[in-house]
Design a protein around this motif. Structure first.
Motif, mmCIF file in Angstrom:
data_model
loop_
_atom_site.group_PDB
_atom_site.id
_atom_site.type_symbol
_atom_site.label_atom_id
_atom_site.label_comp_id
_atom_site.label_asym_id
_atom_site.label_seq_id
_atom_site.Cartn_x
_atom_site.Cartn_y
_atom_site.Cartn_z
ATOM 1 N N PRO A 361 0.654 -1.265 -0.005
ATOM 2 C CA PRO A 361 -0.101 -0.068 -0.050
ATOM 3 C C PRO A 361 0.892 1.282 -0.114
ATOM 4 C CG PRO A 361 0.187 -1.017 2.441
ATOM 5 C CD PRO A 361 0.798 -1.905 1.491
ATOM 6 N N GLY A 362 0.313 2.253 -0.431
ATOM 7 C CA GLY A 362 0.795 3.594 -0.251
ATOM 8 C C GLY A 362 0.593 4.069 1.183
ATOM 9 N N SER A 363 0.995 5.099 1.619
ATOM 10 C CA SER A 363 0.695 5.534 3.074
ATOM 11 C C SER A 363 -0.633 5.836 3.328
ATOM 12 C CB SER A 363 1.818 6.734 3.468
ATOM 13 O OG SER A 363 1.411 8.075 2.776
ATOM 14 N N ASN A 364 -1.320 6.418 2.364
ATOM 15 C CA ASN A 364 -2.856 6.766 2.603
ATOM 16 C C ASN A 364 -3.635 5.250 3.125
ATOM 17 O OD1 ASN A 364 -2.462 9.269 2.286
ATOM 18 N ND2 ASN A 364 -4.030 9.643 0.712
ATOM 19 N N GLU A 365 -3.280 4.095 2.182
ATOM 20 C CA GLU A 365 -3.936 2.895 2.455
ATOM 21 C C GLU A 365 -3.442 2.568 3.697
ATOM 22 O OE1 GLU A 365 -3.510 0.383 -1.037
ATOM 23 O OE2 GLU A 365 -4.436 -1.277 0.112
ATOM 24 N N LEU A 366 -2.288 2.482 3.951
ATOM 25 C CA LEU A 366 -1.456 1.695 5.253
ATOM 26 C C LEU A 366 -2.318 2.570 6.478
ATOM 27 C CD1 LEU A 366 -0.069 -0.242 6.505
ATOM 28 C CD2 LEU A 366 2.051 1.376 6.553
ATOM 29 N N MET A 367 -2.535 3.869 6.330
ATOM 30 C CA MET A 367 -3.244 4.675 7.547
ATOM 31 C C MET A 367 -4.549 3.982 7.675
ATOM 32 S SD MET A 367 -2.549 8.719 6.148
ATOM 33 C CE MET A 367 -3.408 9.489 7.448
ATOM 34 N N GLN A 368 -5.159 3.713 6.408
ATOM 35 C CA GLN A 368 -6.544 3.029 6.670
ATOM 36 C C GLN A 368 -6.606 1.976 7.387
ATOM 37 O OE1 GLN A 368 -9.135 4.210 3.223
ATOM 38 N NE2 GLN A 368 -7.207 5.044 2.439
ATOM 39 N N VAL A 369 -5.556 0.765 6.840
ATOM 40 C CA VAL A 369 -5.302 -0.371 7.623
ATOM 41 C C VAL A 369 -5.185 -0.293 8.944
ATOM 42 C CG1 VAL A 369 -4.075 -2.340 7.550
ATOM 43 C CG2 VAL A 369 -4.636 -1.332 5.299
ATOM 44 N N ILE A 370 -4.157 0.578 9.399
ATOM 45 C CA ILE A 370 -3.870 0.560 10.870
ATOM 46 C C ILE A 370 -5.281 1.174 11.659
ATOM 47 C CG2 ILE A 370 -2.248 1.982 12.334
ATOM 48 C CD1 ILE A 370 -0.103 2.010 10.024
ATOM 49 N N ALA A 371 -5.656 2.211 11.054
ATOM 50 C CA ALA A 371 -6.805 2.914 11.915
ATOM 51 C C ALA A 371 -7.929 1.591 12.247
ATOM 52 C CB ALA A 371 -7.471 3.806 11.169
ATOM 53 N N ALA A 372 -8.312 0.730 11.018
ATOM 54 C CA ALA A 372 -9.350 -0.270 11.084
ATOM 55 C C ALA A 372 -8.843 -1.257 12.002
ATOM 56 C CB ALA A 372 -9.344 -0.846 9.592
ATOM 57 N N THR A 373 -7.479 -1.707 12.043
ATOM 58 C CA THR A 373 -7.069 -2.542 13.126
ATOM 59 C C THR A 373 -7.167 -2.017 14.624
ATOM 60 O OG1 THR A 373 -5.316 -3.271 11.230
ATOM 61 C CG2 THR A 373 -5.212 -4.055 13.756
ATOM 62 N N GLY A 374 -7.157 -0.609 14.855
ATOM 63 C CA GLY A 374 -7.119 -0.135 16.109
ATOM 64 C C GLY A 374 -8.774 -0.388 16.417
#
Ligand code: HMG
Length: 454
Positions: A361-374
């Protein structure tokens, strides 16, 4: 110098450091050297890369690398890499992912991606002269740092804005240059700090040459130039929602009762900082694990998240819940300044693998993955808390640690796993069970299996 002090430690070879540590701090130096060396990577090139991440390295400290499958985010299915030492976290994220899989999955959006850096300076002069001049300086800064920003500019990022902040009403002569950045797919710390240090030296130069300034005003005291890890404008939202009735049954508890209790649990974390801290810790269980697995800076992420949680003047829950028109909605807004290029992300061999697992992923997609995991983590913890309580699931996962601590044999582990399927796990309950078992049979050497982690 004290008995166990040394000058020039950093100049010793890795073996030399290990030997000195072993001989000065351990009863059995040979044994500790053997043990710490046993964690060195067999691939010497990879070990050299690892050693380069930090300083004075003498070994590697291992943490479990787990995955949470079935995480549907914006209709795409992810398998989330998680590095964490605490039992039940990965299971909890996995169970929330599975729960929401059939209820629309997680929805996420990046709200903004602005990062901030500051040049802090003291200046003893007539601010009504300096403030208007600063608008002229702003444009000059952008031009005069072009050699540093050119590549970032080409990628579509760079400096977004430069502002002067006047703090003289709080602290005499104190000002800040606040620069806003877009650092594209990188976390951008080095880039931001390089720009800031250049801006600081340019300011000294501009001020010294400013004809309208008095001799005293030509002098500026730069205190420091550094990015801020507080990035409230680098914000992502993750949410889940479904009709309340679709939440299903939780043992004896119906969906309506569950939704109300869950909502109250979130409300309490908005009211009471003691509860909010634990509540947010649960969120960071998920966030930190992915941040670590992808080679990002978990200290920066944590510091920022906790400041954001206090943005209204009181530390509160980072997540929110709403029950409206028969719909259960649960969401998390969190600033996440992370990167998918630069830093460790592309050097740490497993961070690279994590990114590949996530589909690079790019950083925007990774931000979304991390937030969803939280959010998943928070959902699982609250679900347990308002239904069966946290200990049942947490201790079920912790059972293996207790058994290993008690040096249980393979047979004892098998018997314990079977027994504790329907008994509450606690340290003393496990010890009592093993004691009873050991009076009737005998084991051999400790060995971890058990359909859980074998
Ligand atoms: P369960 O209902 O006993 O699980 O929950 P299950 O055996 O019915 O399995 C359901 C699914 O859970 C599985 O689906 C997995 O996705 C996952 P399947 O794979 O079978 O299709 N799962 C597992 N995944 C991997 N390994 C396992 C495993 N077991 C289940 N061994 C569970 C058990 C632990 C998931 C549940 O009790 C739970 O979510 N508890 C919350 C645990 C938690 O939050 N732990 C964090 C540590 S406590 C803390 O630090 C935070 C806190 O203080 C925060 C706060 O206060 O808000 C709580």
């Amino acid at each position: 110098m004290g008995e166990k002090s040394i000058s020039g430690f950093s100049k010793l070879s890795k073996r030399g450091k290990l030997k000195w540590i072993a001989e000065n701090f351990f009863k059995d130096p040979e044994a500790v050297i053997r043990e710490l060396k046993s964690y060195w990577l067999t691939n010497e090139d990879q070990q050299r890369v690892m050693d380069g991440f930090s300083e004075n390295t003498i070994s590697n400290f291992h943490l479990p690398y787990g995955v949470a499958p079935n995480m549907i985010i914006n209709d795409k299915t992810y398998c989330i890499p998680m590095v964490i030492e605490e039992s039940s976290v990965v299971a909890a994220a996995s169970s929330a992912a599975k729960f929401w899989m059939n209820r629309g999955g997680f929805k996420t959006e990046v709200i903004s991606t602005v990062k901030i850096g500051q040049v802090h300076f003291y200046w003893d002069g007539d601010s009504s002269k300096m403030i208007p001049l600063f608008n002229k300086y702003k444009e000059r800064f952008k031009q005069d740092v072009k050699d540093i920003t050119a590549n970032m500019d080409k990628r579509g990022g760079g400096i977004i804005d430069v502002n002067l902040k006047d703090f003289t009403d709080i602290e005499p002569n104190y000002y800040q240059v606040e620069i806003k950045f877009d650092t594209c797919d990188s976390m951008g710390a080095n880039f931001i700090n390089s720009v800031l240090e250049r801006v600081a030296s340019l300011m000294k130069d501009y001020f010294a040459r400013e004809k309208t300034f008095t001799a005293k005003e030509k002098e500026i005291d730069i205190v420091m130039s550094i990015l801020s890890n507080y990035t409230p404008e680098c914000l992502v939202r993750a949410s889940v929602s479904c009709p309340i009735e679709d939440l299903g049954m939780f043992g004896e508890m119906d969906a309506e009762t569950f939704a109300n209790k869950f909502n109250r649990a979130v409300r309490i974390a908005h009211i009471d900082p003691y509860r909010a801290t634990t509540h947010n810790k649960g969120i960071f269980n998920g966030i930190d694990a992915v941040v670590l697995a992808t080679g990002n800076d978990f200290r920066a992420i944590e510091a920022c998240g906790h400041t954001y949680a206090s943005r209204d003047g009181q530390y509160k829950s980072l997540s929110n819940c709403e029950l409206k028109d028969g719909i259960f909605k649960f969401w998390l807004d969190i600033p996440l300044a992370i990167g998918t290029v630069g830093g460790l992300t592309n050097i740490h061999p497993i961070a690279k693998t994590s990114l590949e697992l996530l589909g690079n992923p790019g950083s925007n997609e990774l931000m979304q993955v991390i937030a969803a995991t939280g959010l998943a983590q928070n959902f699982a913890a609250l679900k347990s808390l308002v239904t069966v309580g946290i200990q049942k699931g947490h201790m079920k996962m912790h059972l293996m640690n207790i058994l290993n601590h008690q040096e249980a044999t393979k047979k004892e582990i098998e018997a314990s796993v079977l027994h504790f399927k329907d008994h509450v796990v606690s340290f003393s309950a496990v010890r009592t069970f093993l004691d009873e078992l050991r009076t009737t049979s005998s084991g051999n050497k400790p060995f971890a299996i058990a359909g859980t982690n074998d």
